[in-house]
Design a protein around this motif. Structure first.
Motif, PDB file in Angstrom:
ATOM      1  N   ASP A   1       0.739  -1.073  -0.327  1.00 55.93           N
ATOM      2  CA  ASP A   1      -0.178   0.298   0.108  1.00 55.93           C
ATOM      3  C   ASP A   1       0.838   0.865  -0.201  1.00 55.93           C
ATOM      4  N   TYR A   2       0.149   2.365  -1.114  1.00 56.71           N
ATOM      5  CA  TYR A   2       1.240   3.222  -0.579  1.00 56.71           C
ATOM      6  C   TYR A   2      -0.424   5.033  -0.762  1.00 56.71           C
ATOM      7  N   ASN A   3       0.915   6.240  -0.338  1.00 55.83           N
ATOM      8  CA  ASN A   3      -0.042   7.287  -0.359  1.00 55.83           C
ATOM      9  C   ASN A   3       0.764   8.146  -0.784  1.00 55.83           C
ATOM     10  N   ILE A   4       0.298   9.273  -1.091  1.00 63.79           N
ATOM     11  CA  ILE A   4       1.025  10.549  -2.113  1.00 63.79           C
ATOM     12  C   ILE A   4       0.364  11.557  -1.574  1.00 63.79           C
ATOM     13  N   THR A   5       1.009  12.811  -0.862  1.00 63.51           N
ATOM     14  CA  THR A   5       0.675  14.119   0.187  1.00 63.51           C
ATOM     15  C   THR A   5       1.476  14.975  -0.181  1.00 63.51           C
ATOM     16  N   THR A   6       0.774  15.686  -0.308  1.00 60.29           N
ATOM     17  CA  THR A   6       1.619  17.456  -0.863  1.00 60.29           C
ATOM     18  C   THR A   6       1.026  17.721   0.001  1.00 60.29           C
ATOM     19  N   VAL A   7       2.027  18.093   0.436  1.00 59.22           N
ATOM     20  CA  VAL A   7       2.388  18.593   2.069  1.00 59.22           C
ATOM     21  C   VAL A   7       2.748  20.103   1.937  1.00 59.22           C
ATOM     22  N   ASN A   8       2.799  20.586   1.539  1.00 62.50           N
ATOM     23  CA  ASN A   8       3.467  22.341   0.621  1.00 62.50           C
ATOM     24  C   ASN A   8       2.814  22.273  -1.129  1.00 62.50           C
ATOM     25  N   SER A   9       1.717  23.346  -1.200  1.00 58.55           N
ATOM     26  CA  SER A   9       1.210  23.050  -3.190  1.00 58.55           C
ATOM     27  C   SER A   9       1.660  24.165  -3.123  1.00 58.55           C
ATOM     28  N   ASN A  10       2.167  24.767  -2.452  1.00 53.50           N
ATOM     29  CA  ASN A  10       3.109  26.084  -3.152  1.00 53.50           C
ATOM     30  C   ASN A  10       4.599  26.542  -3.275  1.00 53.50           C
ATOM     31  N   GLU A  11       4.951  25.107  -2.118  1.00 52.58           N
ATOM     32  CA  GLU A  11       6.856  24.586  -1.982  1.00 52.58           C
ATOM     33  C   GLU A  11       6.098  23.366  -3.101  1.00 52.58           C
ATOM     34  N   ARG A  12       6.000  23.385  -3.179  1.00 55.50           N
ATOM     35  CA  ARG A  12       6.029  21.956  -3.809  1.00 55.50           C
ATOM     36  C   ARG A  12       6.879  20.880  -3.061  1.00 55.50           C
ATOM     37  N   LEU A  13       5.993  20.340  -1.546  1.00 53.20           N
ATOM     38  CA  LEU A  13       6.633  19.376  -0.707  1.00 53.20           C
ATOM     39  C   LEU A  13       5.952  18.292  -0.708  1.00 53.20           C
ATOM     40  N   MET A  14       6.554  17.039  -1.347  1.00 52.18           N
ATOM     41  CA  MET A  14       5.762  16.280  -1.500  1.00 52.18           C
ATOM     42  C   MET A  14       6.491  14.935  -0.876  1.00 52.18           C
ATOM     43  N   ASN A  15       5.142  13.790  -0.284  1.00 48.31           N
ATOM     44  CA  ASN A  15       5.378  12.883   0.546  1.00 48.31           C
ATOM     45  C   ASN A  15       5.042  11.218   0.138  1.00 48.31           C
ATOM     46  N   ILE A  16       5.844  10.878  -0.202  1.00 54.10           N
ATOM     47  CA  ILE A  16       4.833   9.361  -0.498  1.00 54.10           C
ATOM     48  C   ILE A  16       5.962   8.616   0.220  1.00 54.10           C
ATOM     49  N   ARG A  17       4.255   7.720   1.000  1.00 50.85           N
ATOM     50  CA  ARG A  17       4.626   6.738   2.013  1.00 50.85           C
ATOM     51  C   ARG A  17       4.151   5.313   1.672  1.00 50.85           C
ATOM     52  N   ALA A  18       4.898   4.293   2.108  1.00 50.47           N
ATOM     53  CA  ALA A  18       4.728   3.160   1.057  1.00 50.47           C
ATOM     54  C   ALA A  18       5.183   1.676   1.976  1.00 50.47           C
ATOM     55  N   ASP A  19       3.856   0.262   2.304  1.00 46.33           N
ATOM     56  CA  ASP A  19       5.113  -0.700   2.959  1.00 46.33           C
ATOM     57  C   ASP A  19       5.311  -1.469   1.606  1.00 46.33           C
ATOM     58  N   PHE A  20       6.180  -2.093   1.685  1.00 45.01           N
ATOM     59  CA  PHE A  20       6.917  -2.596   1.292  1.00 45.01           C
ATOM     60  C   PHE A  20       7.586  -4.329   1.176  1.00 45.01           C
ATOM     61  N   GLU A  21       8.089  -5.324   0.747  1.00 40.08           N
ATOM     62  CA  GLU A  21       8.699  -6.964   0.997  1.00 40.08           C
ATOM     63  C   GLU A  21       9.982  -6.690  -0.263  1.00 40.08           C
ATOM     64  N   VAL A  22      11.072  -7.145   0.499  1.00 46.57           N
ATOM     65  CA  VAL A  22      11.664  -7.541  -0.429  1.00 46.57           C
ATOM     66  C   VAL A  22      12.313  -9.248  -0.191  1.00 46.57           C
ATOM     67  N   PRO A  23      11.573 -10.126  -1.102  1.00 48.49           N
ATOM     68  CA  PRO A  23      12.397 -11.601  -0.651  1.00 48.49           C
ATOM     69  C   PRO A  23      13.802 -11.620  -0.896  1.00 48.49           C
ATOM     70  N   ASP A  24      14.175 -12.492  -0.325  1.00 49.45           N
ATOM     71  CA  ASP A  24      15.608 -13.279  -0.427  1.00 49.45           C
ATOM     72  C   ASP A  24      16.525 -12.377  -0.443  1.00 49.45           C
ATOM     73  N   TYR A  25      16.440 -10.823   0.230  1.00 45.26           N
ATOM     74  CA  TYR A  25      17.502  -9.972   0.649  1.00 45.26           C
ATOM     75  C   TYR A  25      17.758  -9.878   2.597  1.00 45.26           C
ATOM     76  N   SER A  26      19.100 -10.628   3.062  1.00 46.91           N
ATOM     77  CA  SER A  26      19.869 -10.947   4.162  1.00 46.91           C
ATOM     78  C   SER A  26      20.371 -12.183   3.319  1.00 46.91           C
ATOM     79  N   LYS A  27      21.283 -12.298   4.193  1.00 45.31           N
ATOM     80  CA  LYS A  27      22.029 -14.094   4.253  1.00 45.31           C
ATOM     81  C   LYS A  27      22.360 -14.564   5.584  1.00 45.31           C
ATOM     82  N   LYS A  28      21.490 -15.519   5.903  1.00 46.51           N
ATOM     83  CA  LYS A  28      21.775 -16.476   7.071  1.00 46.51           C
ATOM     84  C   LYS A  28      22.910 -17.650   6.621  1.00 46.51           C
TER      85      LYS A  28
END
Length: 282
Positions: free
Chosen positions: A136-163
């Motif tokens: 899931d993700y969300n895009i937010t315009t924090v301040n439109s005059n200054e074009r301050l933008m934010n993206i929040r996202a959940d993610f997974e990366v399989p096979d990242y790390s080694k045991k």
């Protein structure tokens, strides 16, 4: 793209672009109508450092230098929290885009449908490996005059790390900038152009599992010059390890005389990207 100044070449070939200029108090502000998402008070990135011929009347004019916007006004700040999963890592990222980064993001999101937007967000937020899975993700315009933008996202990366046996290895440099940025000095004899000066700050916070202990944390690394700088700093706070990475670009043109220093610093950075945190089962 025309490289001339009026003071060097006093001919019409010196320019190919017309904009408006506003004198507000003691400050000249350049208003470029071809940039629909420009920030008031900042010139469009393409005309930074150029000379501007300003017509005050039919017989009076000024020649001014369009300012270059300092790197701290064009910033990406990325906070990523990760935890170990059965087959890799899972996490959440929150990324803020300021200045020209914000205008670029706004431009790129125009006219995209839902699928194109998701593909673009996956491209912007992708980390660790090409197995990155955007949640899931969300895009937010924090301040439109200054074009301050934010993206929040959940993610997974399989096979990242080694045991290996009771040890677990994980690289906290989830994004490895400039891995293909060594300049071939035998072939390239002209400067390398940057669209704008900038700072990128990334914070990767790893939750250490309660049944593991930290046995190795990489050493810090930093390099700084007038034109650019790189730094990676590791800290351990209770059950968390934080890797803070900063990339700083202070020039619009990297000249050939600086290529060797750039290549040396990039090679050092690439070596640092190989460093991994080591955890051992208690």
């Amino acid at each position: 793209d025309i490289p001339y100044d009026y003071t060097d070449v006093s001919l019409p070939v010196t320019d190919n672009h017309m904009i408006a200029a506003l004198n507000l108090g003691n400050e000249w502000i350049f208003l470029d109508g071809t940039d629909p998402n420009c920030i008031f008070g900042m010139p469009s990135s393409a005309i930074q450092g150029k000379q501007a011929l300003i017509a005050l009347s039919e017989k009076e004019y000024k020649i001014l230098r369009v300012p270059e916007i300092e790197s701290e006004k064009n910033m990406v700040t990325d906070s990523t929290f990760i935890a170990l999963a059965d087959n890799g890592i899972k996490g959440k990222s929150s990324v803020y885009y300021e200045g020209y980064f914000g205008t670029d993001l706004t431009d790129n999101l125009l006219y995209r449908d839902a699928k194109d937007t998701r593909d673009y967000v996956k491209y912007k937020m992708g980390k660790a490996s090409n197995k990155f899975i955007l949640g899931d993700y969300n895009i937010t315009t924090v301040n439109s005059n200054e074009r301050l933008m934010n993206i929040r996202a959940d993610f997974e990366v399989p096979d990242y790390s080694k045991k290996i046996a009771d040890e677990l290895y994980i690289n906290l440099n989830l994004e490895k900038f400039f891995t293909n940025a060594v300049i071939d000095t035998a072939k390239r004899k002209v400067p390398v152009e940057n669209e704008y000066k900038y700072v990128i700050r990334q914070y990767t916070i790893l939750d250490v599992p309660h049944d593991y202990k930290v046995t190795y944390v990489p050493k810090d690394y930093s390099y700084a010059s007038d034109n650019f700088g790189f730094a990676i700093h590791y800290t351990q706070q209770q059950d968390k390890i934080i890797a803070a990475q900063e990339i700083r670009n202070n020039c619009l043109l990297l000249n050939p005389g600086d290529f060797n220093a750039w290549n040396s610093a990039v090679k050092q950075l690439i070596n640092q990207y190989k460093e991994q945190v080591v955890l051992e089962k208690k």
